[in-house]
Design a protein around this motif. Structure first.
Motif, PDB file in Angstrom:
ATOM      1  N   HIS A  85       0.814  -1.226   0.000  1.00  0.00           N
ATOM      2  CA  HIS A  85       0.000   0.000   0.000  1.00  0.00           C
ATOM      3  C   HIS A  85       0.842   1.269   0.000  1.00  0.00           C
ATOM      4  O   HIS A  85       0.348   2.342   0.356  1.00  0.00           O
ATOM      5  N   ARG A  86       2.075   1.173  -0.418  1.00  0.00           N
ATOM      6  CA  ARG A  86       2.945   2.349  -0.481  1.00  0.00           C
ATOM      7  C   ARG A  86       2.565   3.204  -1.676  1.00  0.00           C
ATOM      8  O   ARG A  86       1.913   2.755  -2.602  1.00  0.00           O
ATOM      9  N   SER A  87       2.953   4.469  -1.628  1.00  0.00           N
ATOM     10  CA  SER A  87       2.658   5.470  -2.669  1.00  0.00           C
ATOM     11  C   SER A  87       1.163   5.758  -2.765  1.00  0.00           C
ATOM     12  O   SER A  87       0.655   6.093  -3.832  1.00  0.00           O
ATOM     13  N   LYS A  88       0.449   5.618  -1.650  1.00  0.00           N
ATOM     14  CA  LYS A  88      -0.982   5.927  -1.598  1.00  0.00           C
ATOM     15  C   LYS A  88      -1.271   7.026  -0.571  1.00  0.00           C
ATOM     16  O   LYS A  88      -2.384   7.140  -0.073  1.00  0.00           O
ATOM     17  N   ASN A  89      -0.250   7.790  -0.203  1.00  0.00           N
ATOM     18  CA  ASN A  89      -0.355   8.910   0.742  1.00  0.00           C
ATOM     19  C   ASN A  89      -0.629   8.491   2.184  1.00  0.00           C
ATOM     20  O   ASN A  89      -0.995   9.331   3.006  1.00  0.00           O
ATOM     21  N   ILE A  90      -0.456   7.236   2.514  1.00  0.00           N
ATOM     22  CA  ILE A  90      -0.689   6.785   3.887  1.00  0.00           C
ATOM     23  C   ILE A  90       0.390   7.338   4.811  1.00  0.00           C
ATOM     24  O   ILE A  90       0.090   7.891   5.872  1.00  0.00           O
ATOM     25  N   GLY A  91       1.642   7.224   4.411  1.00  0.00           N
ATOM     26  CA  GLY A  91       2.734   7.773   5.214  1.00  0.00           C
ATOM     27  C   GLY A  91       2.603   9.273   5.371  1.00  0.00           C
ATOM     28  O   GLY A  91       2.832   9.823   6.452  1.00  0.00           O
ATOM     29  N   GLN A  92       2.225   9.943   4.290  1.00  0.00           N
ATOM     30  CA  GLN A  92       2.025  11.391   4.338  1.00  0.00           C
ATOM     31  C   GLN A  92       0.929  11.751   5.330  1.00  0.00           C
ATOM     32  O   GLN A  92       1.078  12.673   6.138  1.00  0.00           O
ATOM     33  N   GLN A  93      -0.166  11.018   5.314  1.00  0.00           N
ATOM     34  CA  GLN A  93      -1.258  11.297   6.247  1.00  0.00           C
ATOM     35  C   GLN A  93      -0.834  11.051   7.690  1.00  0.00           C
ATOM     36  O   GLN A  93      -1.196  11.823   8.591  1.00  0.00           O
ATOM     37  N   LEU A  94      -0.054  10.003   7.934  1.00  0.00           N
ATOM     38  CA  LEU A  94       0.443   9.738   9.286  1.00  0.00           C
ATOM     39  C   LEU A  94       1.327  10.879   9.777  1.00  0.00           C
ATOM     40  O   LEU A  94       1.175  11.366  10.895  1.00  0.00           O
ATOM     41  N   LEU A  95       2.260  11.334   8.921  1.00  0.00           N
ATOM     42  CA  LEU A  95       3.144  12.430   9.323  1.00  0.00           C
ATOM     43  C   LEU A  95       2.384  13.743   9.488  1.00  0.00           C
ATOM     44  O   LEU A  95       2.693  14.526  10.387  1.00  0.00           O
ATOM     45  N   GLN A  96       1.388  13.993   8.657  1.00  0.00           N
ATOM     46  CA  GLN A  96       0.580  15.199   8.809  1.00  0.00           C
ATOM     47  C   GLN A  96      -0.196  15.174  10.126  1.00  0.00           C
ATOM     48  O   GLN A  96      -0.306  16.188  10.817  1.00  0.00           O
ATOM     49  N   TYR A  97      -0.704  14.017  10.490  1.00  0.00           N
ATOM     50  CA  TYR A  97      -1.415  13.861  11.755  1.00  0.00           C
ATOM     51  C   TYR A  97      -0.479  14.174  12.922  1.00  0.00           C
ATOM     52  O   TYR A  97      -0.837  14.911  13.844  1.00  0.00           O
ATOM     53  N   VAL A  98       0.728  13.624  12.871  1.00  0.00           N
ATOM     54  CA  VAL A  98       1.733  13.870  13.908  1.00  0.00           C
ATOM     55  C   VAL A  98       2.046  15.364  13.984  1.00  0.00           C
ATOM     56  O   VAL A  98       2.094  15.950  15.064  1.00  0.00           O
ATOM     57  N   GLU A  99       2.264  15.987  12.832  1.00  0.00           N
ATOM     58  CA  GLU A  99       2.611  17.408  12.806  1.00  0.00           C
ATOM     59  C   GLU A  99       1.479  18.272  13.363  1.00  0.00           C
ATOM     60  O   GLU A  99       1.718  19.189  14.152  1.00  0.00           O
ATOM     61  N   GLU A 100       0.262  17.974  12.980  1.00  0.00           N
ATOM     62  CA  GLU A 100      -0.872  18.742  13.496  1.00  0.00           C
ATOM     63  C   GLU A 100      -0.990  18.597  15.010  1.00  0.00           C
ATOM     64  O   GLU A 100      -1.232  19.569  15.720  1.00  0.00           O
ATOM     65  N   TYR A 101      -0.792  17.379  15.514  1.00  0.00           N
ATOM     66  CA  TYR A 101      -0.852  17.179  16.957  1.00  0.00           C
ATOM     67  C   TYR A 101       0.269  17.958  17.642  1.00  0.00           C
ATOM     68  O   TYR A 101       0.039  18.649  18.638  1.00  0.00           O
ATOM     69  N   CYS A 102       1.481  17.858  17.116  1.00  0.00           N
ATOM     70  CA  CYS A 102       2.614  18.560  17.719  1.00  0.00           C
ATOM     71  C   CYS A 102       2.398  20.075  17.715  1.00  0.00           C
ATOM     72  O   CYS A 102       2.714  20.753  18.703  1.00  0.00           O
ATOM     73  N   LYS A 103       1.850  20.603  16.648  1.00  0.00           N
ATOM     74  CA  LYS A 103       1.527  22.035  16.618  1.00  0.00           C
ATOM     75  C   LYS A 103       0.480  22.371  17.672  1.00  0.00           C
ATOM     76  O   LYS A 103       0.554  23.415  18.321  1.00  0.00           O
ATOM     77  N   SER A 104      -0.491  21.496  17.855  1.00  0.00           N
ATOM     78  CA  SER A 104      -1.588  21.776  18.794  1.00  0.00           C
ATOM     79  C   SER A 104      -1.119  21.845  20.245  1.00  0.00           C
ATOM     80  O   SER A 104      -1.774  22.463  21.076  1.00  0.00           O
ATOM     81  N   ILE A 105       0.023  21.218  20.553  1.00  0.00           N
ATOM     82  CA  ILE A 105       0.548  21.277  21.924  1.00  0.00           C
ATOM     83  C   ILE A 105       1.809  22.142  21.990  1.00  0.00           C
ATOM     84  O   ILE A 105       2.550  22.091  22.962  1.00  0.00           O
ATOM     85  N   ASN A 106       2.039  22.927  20.941  1.00  0.00           N
ATOM     86  CA  ASN A 106       3.105  23.927  20.896  1.00  0.00           C
ATOM     87  C   ASN A 106       4.515  23.328  20.909  1.00  0.00           C
ATOM     88  O   ASN A 106       5.435  23.901  21.502  1.00  0.00           O
ATOM     89  N   CYS A 107       4.694  22.192  20.259  1.00  0.00           N
ATOM     90  CA  CYS A 107       6.045  21.645  20.115  1.00  0.00           C
ATOM     91  C   CYS A 107       6.886  22.595  19.274  1.00  0.00           C
ATOM     92  O   CYS A 107       6.366  23.248  18.364  1.00  0.00           O
ATOM     93  N   HIS A 108       8.167  22.673  19.558  1.00  0.00           N
ATOM     94  CA  HIS A 108       9.037  23.541  18.764  1.00  0.00           C
ATOM     95  C   HIS A 108       9.725  22.790  17.629  1.00  0.00           C
ATOM     96  O   HIS A 108      10.242  23.411  16.705  1.00  0.00           O
ATOM     97  N   ARG A 109       9.701  21.455  17.664  1.00  0.00           N
ATOM     98  CA  ARG A 109      10.267  20.683  16.558  1.00  0.00           C
ATOM     99  C   ARG A 109       9.793  19.233  16.641  1.00  0.00           C
ATOM    100  O   ARG A 109       9.300  18.776  17.669  1.00  0.00           O
ATOM    101  N   ILE A 110       9.998  18.551  15.527  1.00  0.00           N
ATOM    102  CA  ILE A 110       9.771  17.110  15.458  1.00  0.00           C
ATOM    103  C   ILE A 110      11.062  16.500  14.931  1.00  0.00           C
ATOM    104  O   ILE A 110      11.602  16.950  13.916  1.00  0.00           O
ATOM    105  N   MET A 111      11.535  15.502  15.635  1.00  0.00           N
ATOM    106  CA  MET A 111      12.725  14.777  15.184  1.00  0.00           C
ATOM    107  C   MET A 111      12.279  13.408  14.679  1.00  0.00           C
ATOM    108  O   MET A 111      11.337  12.826  15.210  1.00  0.00           O
ATOM    109  N   LEU A 112      12.969  12.942  13.678  1.00  0.00           N
ATOM    110  CA  LEU A 112      12.619  11.669  13.073  1.00  0.00           C
ATOM    111  C   LEU A 112      13.898  10.870  12.883  1.00  0.00           C
ATOM    112  O   LEU A 112      14.869  11.390  12.341  1.00  0.00           O
TER     113      LEU A 112
END
Length: 142
Positions: A85-112
């Motif tokens: 199921h790669r190349s179907k935007n699943i990974g992108q959606q997971l990372l966007q979810y993480v980023e939105e959550y991190c922004k919502s709690i005022n994180c200053h960065r995300i490390m991967l």
């Protein structure tokens, strides 16, 4: 749909992790650990669920520190999308979810962190805005 993993996802998570680290002898996915992560307010085991089938997963840990006042940071680990199921935007959606959550709690960065041999994944992470040249990661296995 992206949701927190449940104990019943154990076997499907194992299958995904096997794709991430196919030769690991230490892999041990436990229901009790999935449940412990679910109860911890600073740790998240997220899955991309499509009609009961777990097609992707990511772990997010929220870390507090003293350097940036009260602003925490996020650490992303073990991001994997099922090989069928790669190349179907699943990974992108997971990372966007993480980023939105991190922004919502005022994180200053995300490390991967990513295994140095996963060059295709690195290209994907860079496309999503992660800079692999900013830092160098180190691990010490215990």
């Amino acid at each position: 749909m992206i949701r927190e993993a449940e104990k019943s996802d154990k076997d499907q998570l194992y299958e995904l992790y096997r794709m991430l680290v196919p030769n690991s002898k230490k892999m041990n996915v436990l229901e009790v650990q999935i449940d412990a992560i679910r109860r911890d307010p600073n740790n998240f085991l997220l899955v991309f669920d499509e009609v009961g089938k777990v097609l992707g997963t990511v772990t997010l840990n929220i870390c507090i520190q003293a350097l940036h006042g009260t602003r925490p940071y996020g650490v992303v680990e073990n991001i994997i999308v099922h090989e069928d199921h790669r190349s179907k935007n699943i990974g992108q959606q997971l990372l966007q979810y993480v980023e939105e959550y991190c922004k919502s709690i005022n994180c200053h960065r995300i490390m991967l962190l990513s295994n140095s041999s996963r060059t295709r994944a690195h290209q994907f992470f860079e496309k999503e805005g992660y800079d692999g040249l900013v830092s160098k990661g180190f691990k010490k296995y215990l």
